[in-house]
Motif scaffolding. Structure first.
Motif, PDB file in Angstrom:
ATOM      1  N   THR A  89      16.457  66.869  30.078  1.00 58.42           N
ATOM      2  CA  THR A  89      17.377  66.723  31.199  1.00 58.42           C
ATOM      3  C   THR A  89      18.087  65.372  31.190  1.00 58.42           C
ATOM      4  OG1 THR A  89      15.449  66.041  32.458  1.00 58.42           O
ATOM      5  CG2 THR A  89      16.206  68.298  32.750  1.00 58.42           C
ATOM      6  N   LYS A  90      17.665  64.480  30.295  1.00 58.76           N
ATOM      7  CA  LYS A  90      18.298  63.158  30.233  1.00 58.76           C
ATOM      8  C   LYS A  90      19.459  63.216  29.239  1.00 58.76           C
ATOM      9  CE  LYS A  90      15.133  61.793  32.925  1.00 58.76           C
ATOM     10  NZ  LYS A  90      13.903  61.055  32.848  1.00 58.76           N
ATOM     11  N   ALA A 124      14.091  76.320  28.567  1.00 61.18           N
ATOM     12  CA  ALA A 124      15.126  75.353  28.968  1.00 61.18           C
ATOM     13  C   ALA A 124      15.203  74.210  27.948  1.00 61.18           C
ATOM     14  CB  ALA A 124      14.832  74.801  30.357  1.00 61.18           C
ATOM     15  N   GLN A 125      14.038  73.767  27.482  1.00 57.64           N
ATOM     16  CA  GLN A 125      14.013  72.702  26.473  1.00 57.64           C
ATOM     17  C   GLN A 125      14.772  73.128  25.225  1.00 57.64           C
ATOM     18  OE1 GLN A 125       9.950  71.571  25.554  1.00 57.64           O
ATOM     19  NE2 GLN A 125       9.412  71.494  27.705  1.00 57.64           N
ATOM     20  N   ALA A 126      14.422  74.301  24.706  1.00 56.65           N
ATOM     21  CA  ALA A 126      15.031  74.772  23.458  1.00 56.65           C
ATOM     22  C   ALA A 126      16.534  74.953  23.619  1.00 56.65           C
ATOM     23  CB  ALA A 126      14.381  76.077  23.016  1.00 56.65           C
ATOM     24  N   ASP A 161      10.171  64.506  36.327  1.00 59.61           N
ATOM     25  CA  ASP A 161      11.588  64.143  36.289  1.00 59.61           C
ATOM     26  C   ASP A 161      12.388  65.142  35.454  1.00 59.61           C
ATOM     27  OD1 ASP A 161       9.910  63.031  34.350  1.00 59.61           O
ATOM     28  OD2 ASP A 161      11.436  61.605  33.709  1.00 59.61           O
ATOM     29  N   GLY A 162      11.695  66.027  34.773  1.00 64.92           N
ATOM     30  CA  GLY A 162      12.405  67.078  34.044  1.00 64.92           C
ATOM     31  C   GLY A 162      12.799  68.194  34.986  1.00 64.92           C
ATOM     32  N   ASP A 163      13.132  69.359  34.432  1.00 64.53           N
ATOM     33  CA  ASP A 163      13.526  70.451  35.315  1.00 64.53           C
ATOM     34  C   ASP A 163      12.454  71.532  35.403  1.00 64.53           C
ATOM     35  OD1 ASP A 163      13.814  71.415  32.789  1.00 64.53           O
ATOM     36  OD2 ASP A 163      15.895  72.051  32.985  1.00 64.53           O
ATOM     37  N   ALA A 164      11.228  71.214  34.985  1.00 64.50           N
ATOM     38  CA  ALA A 164      10.148  72.183  35.121  1.00 64.50           C
ATOM     39  C   ALA A 164       9.878  72.391  36.602  1.00 64.50           C
ATOM     40  CB  ALA A 164       8.893  71.693  34.413  1.00 64.50           C
ATOM     41  N   GLY A 173      22.383  70.477  36.620  1.00 65.40           N
ATOM     42  CA  GLY A 173      22.839  71.294  35.512  1.00 65.40           C
ATOM     43  C   GLY A 173      24.328  71.174  35.265  1.00 65.40           C
ATOM     44  N   ALA A 174      25.065  70.588  36.222  1.00 71.81           N
ATOM     45  CA  ALA A 174      26.480  70.365  35.994  1.00 71.81           C
ATOM     46  C   ALA A 174      26.615  69.388  34.838  1.00 71.81           C
ATOM     47  CB  ALA A 174      27.147  69.812  37.248  1.00 71.81           C
ATOM     48  N   LYS A 175      27.424  69.747  33.885  1.00 71.07           N
ATOM     49  CA  LYS A 175      27.571  68.928  32.675  1.00 71.07           C
ATOM     50  C   LYS A 175      28.335  67.654  32.990  1.00 71.07           C
ATOM     51  CE  LYS A 175      25.817  70.421  28.802  1.00 71.07           C
ATOM     52  NZ  LYS A 175      26.321  71.461  27.935  1.00 71.07           N
TER      53      LYS A 175
END
Lengths: 307, 439
Positions: free
Chosen positions: A201-202, A241-243, B238-241, B345-347
């Motif tokens: 996500t970074k 999501a990672q992949a 901090d991820g999207d899990a 998720g917005a690029k």
């Protein structure tokens, strides 16, 4: 509070019971002459979900079985099991693919989220390739995590492979540039690049990785020959999501599934492979040098659906 | 998800069924263990059926509310705090799978207690993974927290020495980083038990990766049975899990989640909030979390002083600059916006938002070029003062005018808030705008 504790206990007990019922895996579900009914399909779905295939994929697969039963292609509960196995093996047959090692030097980029096992995989792969008679070098491009370079150096020492590195905090692209130059000059067969773990996500860190890849490509056309995402087998649905993100942002050639020596089955590779078509190049099964194998769908599926 | 249930007219058996099916899928996709999901959905069904739909809610909202509240309750009611031992040092031991984030969490915990005015000691007892000791030493040096342990010693020896060191130097808590291991690796579990018997920790914390899937249940159960755990640290949030493992682990062990790791920086550790986690698992975004994050950055005392100023209408440009500084200390604007579902998720970021970042820089420069008197009473800023301020801050008079205009608007807004305060209770920090964005 007492009521709450009692409630929690009751739930725990019921969980225990359903676990015992499922304990034997498939054979328990298909025990003796049980009818081909809804509860069978429900339990099969749960079995797939419990292996991290995801509820949507699981439902889809079970729907297929249901359809087969409806059309009279499946009549015995035992056949349902072998059909599910066969189907999974078929899905994963296309996930077998050897490492691209024809070029010299062949450059392998190892990437993935934090803690997935990149550095350990680099060490094990170096040992395996060396054992196969290749000359190997490691590049320490994880310049961010404290002592990551030391960890790779320790691996290099253990398996007797040179580690090309710079000071902590230096530019990963520069490290890789120097490493490619060095191995090209020396005629080394394979260069394995360990990159910093980063959550997908970074976006800025993903960009850094894309840059490393661009630098290598400009320096050595066709390189990196492999960009492998290292995936922890305990990962759940986030693995997809990672992949997706790594594939989109950097471009992947395959996956390495690590930590299969635990109780997790790594079922998330099934939806990943189906969606992105990425092969599973290697599986890691422990911390020793030789705990790295090529992916074998039959072995994987038997572990996924225990007898 | 669940949005479509917000406009139903009546809570029928049928639409509960449909809603619960969706809840089930959402929880499974969030990696909550399927057995836990089963029990959970059953309980929600029991609660929902026969319940009156509150007048102010739609039937769909009612279901969402039951699900959310039930989740939050299961996750631990109110947050859990680690008690310090009456006779220091308090000993905290971290255990978990390889790669779950023990070493990073050890350093973050050290930082957490250091900020509370305590004097922690970090103990590197992971002699298994190459360079794990160096990693903790590097982190300790960054934080100026002492670290003991060398890779050539036995973990039990290291810990014994650590307790002596802590006693002699008056350090507490003592935070033990142990080697990552599988929950089915008997010899390694035996080593943990031996370590536990030796050091008698007050808190054994299980470190769990938020991305863990269905196996979280097996892992937590085995660690709990083999070693015994007191609380849980969830990492990599901090991820999207979606972090459904939190619910699984909580349910299977009955142990509370004490902390969550939310970033790579050493102070990215937060107390666990069941409510936020419930929203996250359900997939409702982390708006609450964002607002509270903003509030946490504002020092309590400063917040009180600010509220007083707003009440007395003495909010000055100086205070405004302070507010801007705090807003920025939350991190880059992009990161803050990432936490809001709409932007997630917005690029990349729209250019106008990037512009805002430089706008904030400009505002800070302008206020920095004012005299104290001007900051307190912007009314006195006439033409020549504007010129001077613009030159001093490297901006234009138009920029200065824009700032003054915006400040006047903020003051006006605050007057409105003051009236609101009577009805809604205490003023709550700065991010009114963010709050609006989230709704």
């Amino acid at each position: 509070m007492k009521v709450l504790a009692a409630l929690a206990d009751r739930v725990r007990l019921s969980l225990e019971r359903s676990r015992n019922a499922l304990g034997g895996g498939l054979s328990a579900i298909l025990r003796l002459a049980r009818p081909l009914d809804e509860s069978l399909f429900e339990e099969l779905e749960e079995l797939l979900v419990s292996a991290d295939l995801g509820s949507l994929t699981a439902r889809e697969f079970v729907e297929r079985l249901r359809e087969d039963v409806r059309r009279g292609r499946l009549t015995a509960p035992e056949d349902v099991r072998s059909e599910l196995k066969r189907f999974l093996e078929e899905v994963l047959a296309t996930a077998v693919s050897p490492l691209a090692l024809d070029q010299r030097p062949a450059v392998i980029l190892m990437l993935g989220v934090n803690g997935s096992g990149k550095t350990t995989t680099c060490g094990k792969l170096a040992a395996a390739l060396k054992g196969a008679g290749k000359s190997v070098a490691l590049a320490a491009a994880d310049t961010f995590r404290a002592a990551a370079i030391d960890q790779l150096l320790a691996w290099g020492e253990r398996v007797g492979v040179e580690v090309i590195h710079q000071a902590p905090g230096s530019d990963p692209s520069a490290v890789v540039f120097d490493a490619v130059k060095a191995v090209t000059a020396r005629g080394v067969d394979v260069l394995i690049v360990d990159t910093a773990g980063r959550l997908h996500t970074k976006s800025n860190l993903l960009e850094e990785l894309a840059k490393v890849k661009r630098v290598v490509g400009r320096q050595l056309p066709g390189a990196p020959h492999e960009s492998l995402m290292v995936l922890d087998a305990t990962t759940g649905q986030n693995g997809l999501a990672q992949a997706r993100t790594f594939h989109e942002g950097v471009g992947l050639t395959g996956l390495v599934l690590t930590k299969l020596d635990g109780t997790a089955k790594g079922g998330i590779v099934v939806p990943i492979h189906r969606e992105l078509g990425l092969p599973i190049k290697l599986v890691g099964t422990g911390e020793r040098e030789d705990d790295l194998q090529p992916f074998d769908p039959k072995v994987f599926v038997s572990a996924l659906l225990p007898e | 998800m669940l949005r479509k249930y917000r406009s139903c007219l009546d809570l029928t058996e049928e639409n509960i069924q449909e809603a619960l099916r969706e809840v089930r899928v959402a929880l499974l996709e969030a990696d909550v263990n399927f057995k836990v999901v089963k029990g959970f959905v059953e309980r929600v069904r029991e609660k929902a059926v026969g319940q009156d739909v509150l007048r102010s809610l739609t039937p769909g909202q009612q279901v969402v509310k039951i699900v959310h509240d039930e989740l939050a309750e299961l996750l631990g009611g109110s947050g859990h705090r680690l008690q310090m031992a009456p006779h220091p040092p308090t000993v905290i031991m971290l255990i978990g799978l390889q790669g779950s984030g023990k070493t990073t969490s050890a350093a973050k915990l050290g930082r957490h207690f250091q900020r509370q005015g305590q004097h922690p000691l970090l103990v590197a007892a992971d002699v298994q993974r190459p360079a794990a000791v160096e990693q903790l030493q590097t982190l300790g040096a960054q934080l100026q927290i002492p670290v003991v342990g060398t890779a050539t010693q036995k973990p039990v020896e290291i810990c014994r020495e650590a307790l002596d060191t802590a006693a002699n130097r008056g350090l507490s808590p003592v935070i033990l980083d142990t080697a990552g291991r599988l929950h089915i690796d008997e010899p390694m579990l035996e080593e943990l038990r031996a370590l536990k018997n030796e050091v008698r920790p007050h808190h054994v914390l299980l470190v769990v990766d938020a991305m863990t899937g269905q196996d979280a249940v097996t892992m937590a159960e085995r660690f709990n049975a083999a070693v015994g755990i007191d609380a849980v640290v969830m990492t990599k949030l901090d991820g999207d899990a979606r972090g459904g493992a939190a619910l699984s682990v909580r349910q299977i062990t009955g142990r509370p989640i004490a902390f969550v790791g939310v970033g790579e920086k050493v102070d990215a550790l937060e107390p666990f909030h069941p409510e936020r986690m419930a929203s996250r698992i359900l997939g409702m975004g982390d708006v609450v979390s964002l607002v509270e994050k903003a509030q946490a950055q504002v020092d309590e005392a400063k917040a009180e002083a600010l509220a007083k100023k707003i009440r007395e209408e003495s909010f000055s440009l100086q205070d405004f600059a302070e507010q801007l500084r705090q807003l920025r200390s939350m991190g880059p604007i992009g990161e803050i916006l990432e936490m809001i579902p709409f932007f997630k998720g917005a690029k990349g970021l729209p250019t106008e938002l990037r512009g805002q970042e430089t706008e904030l820089n400009r505002y800070e420069a302008i206020i920095g070029s004012m005299t104290p008197a001007e900051r307190v009473d912007p009314q006195i800023i006439n033409g020549s003062r504007r010129n001077r301020i613009a030159r001093g801050s490297g901006t234009t008079v138009q920029d200065v005018n824009r700032l003054l205009k915006q400040f006047a608007q903020v003051k006006k807004m605050m007057r409105g808030l003051r009236q609101l305060e009577g009805r809604a209770g205490k003023l709550s920090g700065f991010p009114f705008k963010i709050r609006q964005l989230g709704r």
